[in-house]
Write a protein that holds these residues in place. Sequence first.
Motif, PDB file in Angstrom:
ATOM      1  N   GLY A 185      -1.164   6.456 -14.306  1.00 32.24           N
ATOM      2  CA  GLY A 185      -0.139   6.121 -13.166  1.00 32.24           C
ATOM      3  C   GLY A 185      -1.019   5.463 -11.737  1.00 32.24           C
ATOM      4  N   ARG A 186      -1.723   5.116 -12.172  1.00 32.31           N
ATOM      5  CA  ARG A 186      -2.863   4.492 -10.986  1.00 32.31           C
ATOM      6  C   ARG A 186      -3.079   5.527 -10.103  1.00 32.31           C
ATOM      7  NH1 ARG A 186      -2.445  -1.188 -11.412  1.00 32.31           N
ATOM      8  NH2 ARG A 186      -0.350  -1.506 -12.750  1.00 32.31           N
ATOM      9  N   PRO A 187      -3.836   6.690 -10.231  1.00 28.58           N
ATOM     10  CA  PRO A 187      -4.069   7.722  -9.392  1.00 28.58           C
ATOM     11  C   PRO A 187      -4.914   7.584  -8.178  1.00 28.58           C
ATOM     12  CG  PRO A 187      -5.075   8.288 -11.362  1.00 28.58           C
ATOM     13  CD  PRO A 187      -4.140   7.035 -11.602  1.00 28.58           C
ATOM     14  N   GLU A 188      -4.911   8.267  -7.220  1.00 26.07           N
ATOM     15  CA  GLU A 188      -5.680   8.102  -6.033  1.00 26.07           C
ATOM     16  C   GLU A 188      -7.045   9.055  -6.251  1.00 26.07           C
ATOM     17  OE1 GLU A 188      -3.666   8.665  -2.116  1.00 26.07           O
ATOM     18  OE2 GLU A 188      -2.097   7.800  -3.286  1.00 26.07           O
ATOM     19  N   VAL A 206       1.766  18.279 -15.852  1.00 24.70           N
ATOM     20  CA  VAL A 206       0.787  17.687 -14.790  1.00 24.70           C
ATOM     21  C   VAL A 206       1.389  16.243 -14.448  1.00 24.70           C
ATOM     22  CG1 VAL A 206      -1.574  18.529 -15.559  1.00 24.70           C
ATOM     23  CG2 VAL A 206      -0.667  16.446 -16.459  1.00 24.70           C
ATOM     24  N   LEU A 207       2.333  15.681 -15.060  1.00 23.34           N
ATOM     25  CA  LEU A 207       3.068  14.355 -14.727  1.00 23.34           C
ATOM     26  C   LEU A 207       4.034  14.854 -13.628  1.00 23.34           C
ATOM     27  CD1 LEU A 207       3.332  12.721 -18.196  1.00 23.34           C
ATOM     28  CD2 LEU A 207       2.118  11.866 -16.165  1.00 23.34           C
ATOM     29  N   GLY A 208       4.298  16.123 -13.442  1.00 21.36           N
ATOM     30  CA  GLY A 208       5.423  16.315 -12.628  1.00 21.36           C
ATOM     31  C   GLY A 208       6.871  16.334 -12.938  1.00 21.36           C
ATOM     32  N   PRO A 250      -3.244   1.501  -5.012  1.00 22.08           N
ATOM     33  CA  PRO A 250      -3.519   2.492  -4.191  1.00 22.08           C
ATOM     34  C   PRO A 250      -4.273   2.083  -3.127  1.00 22.08           C
ATOM     35  CG  PRO A 250      -4.193   3.080  -6.557  1.00 22.08           C
ATOM     36  CD  PRO A 250      -3.863   1.761  -6.540  1.00 22.08           C
ATOM     37  N   VAL A 286      -4.713  13.385 -14.332  1.00 16.42           N
ATOM     38  CA  VAL A 286      -5.480  14.502 -15.104  1.00 16.42           C
ATOM     39  C   VAL A 286      -5.655  14.087 -16.534  1.00 16.42           C
ATOM     40  CG1 VAL A 286      -5.002  16.770 -15.911  1.00 16.42           C
ATOM     41  CG2 VAL A 286      -3.995  16.159 -13.675  1.00 16.42           C
ATOM     42  N   ARG A 342       3.011   3.754  -2.157  1.00 14.95           N
ATOM     43  CA  ARG A 342       3.341   4.071  -3.274  1.00 14.95           C
ATOM     44  C   ARG A 342       4.868   4.574  -3.689  1.00 14.95           C
ATOM     45  NH1 ARG A 342       0.721   6.559  -7.705  1.00 14.95           N
ATOM     46  NH2 ARG A 342      -1.249   6.725  -6.559  1.00 14.95           N
ATOM     47  N   ARG A 350       0.845  18.320 -20.472  1.00 14.30           N
ATOM     48  CA  ARG A 350       0.908  17.067 -20.142  1.00 14.30           C
ATOM     49  C   ARG A 350       2.070  16.826 -19.320  1.00 14.30           C
ATOM     50  NH1 ARG A 350      -1.770  13.096 -18.777  1.00 14.30           N
ATOM     51  NH2 ARG A 350      -3.240  13.875 -20.138  1.00 14.30           N
ATOM     52  N   GLY A 360      -4.411   9.816 -18.343  1.00 15.82           N
ATOM     53  CA  GLY A 360      -4.597  10.172 -17.118  1.00 15.82           C
ATOM     54  C   GLY A 360      -4.746   9.312 -16.211  1.00 15.82           C
ATOM     55  N   ARG A 400       1.975  14.830  -7.285  1.00 11.16           N
ATOM     56  CA  ARG A 400       1.368  14.949  -8.721  1.00 11.16           C
ATOM     57  C   ARG A 400       1.217  13.384  -8.908  1.00 11.16           C
ATOM     58  NH1 ARG A 400       0.270  18.922 -10.969  1.00 11.16           N
ATOM     59  NH2 ARG A 400       1.543  21.048 -10.542  1.00 11.16           N
ATOM     60  N   ALA A 401       2.231  12.245  -8.464  1.00 11.97           N
ATOM     61  CA  ALA A 401       2.021  11.093  -8.921  1.00 11.97           C
ATOM     62  C   ALA A 401       0.819  10.563  -8.148  1.00 11.97           C
ATOM     63  CB  ALA A 401       3.224  10.211  -8.048  1.00 11.97           C
ATOM     64  N   ARG A 402       0.082  11.280  -7.367  1.00 14.18           N
ATOM     65  CA  ARG A 402      -1.085  10.676  -6.719  1.00 14.18           C
ATOM     66  C   ARG A 402      -2.168  11.121  -7.422  1.00 14.18           C
ATOM     67  NH1 ARG A 402      -0.758  12.259  -0.799  1.00 14.18           N
ATOM     68  NH2 ARG A 402      -2.751  10.825  -0.660  1.00 14.18           N
ATOM     69  N   LEU A 418       0.877  -1.065   0.022  1.00  9.33           N
ATOM     70  CA  LEU A 418       0.096  -0.017  -0.123  1.00  9.33           C
ATOM     71  C   LEU A 418       0.785   1.087  -0.136  1.00  9.33           C
ATOM     72  CD1 LEU A 418      -2.755  -1.205   2.287  1.00  9.33           C
ATOM     73  CD2 LEU A 418      -2.772  -0.876  -0.290  1.00  9.33           C
ATOM     74  N   PRO A 467       8.452   8.280  -7.594  1.00 10.46           N
ATOM     75  CA  PRO A 467       8.492   8.340  -8.896  1.00 10.46           C
ATOM     76  C   PRO A 467       9.946   8.057  -9.575  1.00 10.46           C
ATOM     77  CG  PRO A 467       7.679  10.328  -7.724  1.00 10.46           C
ATOM     78  CD  PRO A 467       8.099   9.356  -6.756  1.00 10.46           C
TER      79      PRO A 467
END
Lengths: 273, 297
Positions: free
Chosen positions: B161-164, A103-105, B8, B95, A7, A100, B158, B90-92, A5, A10
């Motif tokens: 990345g398996r977002p929450e 938003v992906l950081g 997640p 978009v 994450r 894009r 979007g 941002r990984a969480r 659980l 990155p």
Amino acid sequence: MTTTLVRPAPPSAARVALARTRLELRLFARERQQVVFSFAYPIVMMVVFGSVLGGDVLPGGVPFPQYFLAGIAATGIMLTSFQSIATSIAAEREAGQLERLQVLGTPPVAYFAGKAGLVLVTAAVQLALLLPVAHWGYDVPLPAAAADWATFGWVAVLGSLAGTVLGIAVAGLPGSAQSLTTGVTAFAVVLQFFSGVFFAFPELPGWMQQVAAVFPLKWLTQGMRSAFLPDEAAAFEVAGGWEHGRTALVLVAWVIIGVVVCTRTFRWRSAER
Amino acid sequence: MTTTEWAPPAPTTADAPAVVVRGLAKSYGGRAVLDGLDLEVVRGECFALLGPNGAGKTTTIEVLEGVRSRDAGEVRVLDADPATAGRPWRARIGVVSQGEGAAQALTVREALDHFAAYHAGPRPTAELLAAVGLEEKAGTRVGRLSGGQRRRLAVALGVQGRPELVFLDEPTTGMDPVARRQFWELVRGLRAEGTTVLLTTHYLDEAAELADRVGVIADGRLVEVGPPAELGAQLRRVATVSWLEGGARRSVRTEAPGAVLRDLLATTPHEVPGLTVTRPGLEDVYLQLVGTPGGEQ
């Protein structure tokens, strides 16, 4: 299968940079016009100027094609770095591709590294095509000493990186991609004249030399001359020598200061409505 | 592969809300687009922001994504301020903005494979292609996709990345009815995994279909929040009794249609021609809430 659980962190900026470089190369290869232009431009210039002014001799007894090879090699690097990077970033921003990435950081430096990777590869191919044409087509002697090749190498790499950084910085200026492309092209042409690509640099007016000294192209061209011209030609430089130390300093300063400034000021999006 | 082992965490009611917004304000060139917007999205729910074009939906969602600055207000998204949150945050979030943002010269598969490199433990490309129904277009260049297919690619990117928490900004605009239904299934699948979804739409049926709660946005404020069926409860109480009298239509708006009917029937010895009793549907309620001239006033 166990499910955790937590994450994972990155991927590192280096991994993203590698993926970016692969992507940039793939996209470059698919732009046929850009490929032809990038690789043919320096060769065409070499052929045109070599054919028209091939018999001229410059101060120090250097044949014009030999002097010009240094200039056109530098110009080719400047076009594939500064000009194509500035215009491509502006176009990508306008097309929403940078949103894009935002938003992906994506770390800006990873994006920059992808551009630099593209520039280094295309500049290498470009030079690998240009040098044989100059050598066998216009009897330009290529460096015999390993030291001259080493100079050629570091000047080409630092010049490519400095040009890339300048391109990234300019891409941050306001305006549409179209207006930026026009401005960048005009600036590149003027900079070429100021930096002694087409004429012997020492013959330029002093103020032009001083303006040129602020930008990487003058140093890139001078560094290329130090690799391709005989050692005696150094006496005819403005400073009376090749100034390797100062050349390296200016180009490295451009890269480091440029990366720091661009990382902080880089815009992923067009200006807010 | 260790990357496939991660999933997640399922949200619990003990968690803080996924999104908390208080007094959000934003103006462009002196024109206020958002004017004191309040919003709360619970973890695990699907919340739809509904409103006409230009009401501030996209601006709101962009502030929450941390890609647009705000003039005033408090914003917490997954316990962080989006304006300053970093890469782990941002990984969480995922978009889906209004463009897919992939290079036109890439094929769909290449685009997905490329962007996988930005995530730790991304969903496999094959799974994404199947989920958005782009398997047959995997080898097609992005620039050659139809508008609806681009939206599907945007959705795939979007959720890669398996977002929450997923932000979907008008995700089904330009999709045909089949693709829209497929997309709804995709959103239900995400929710089954515990993903919180915040979507903007101007399709009422979409909001009714997907959302646990709907927030109606108008003039930069949230004017009403509630489950789709209860939206505008005040407005829905008003029924319209309508009939023909001497060839002309008469209408009475009332909260007590029964009483109106009794009076009407008592005073009319014969059948009442053209008699109808209607209550406003979701669309009528919505149009009244956003104050569109087309709505009943």
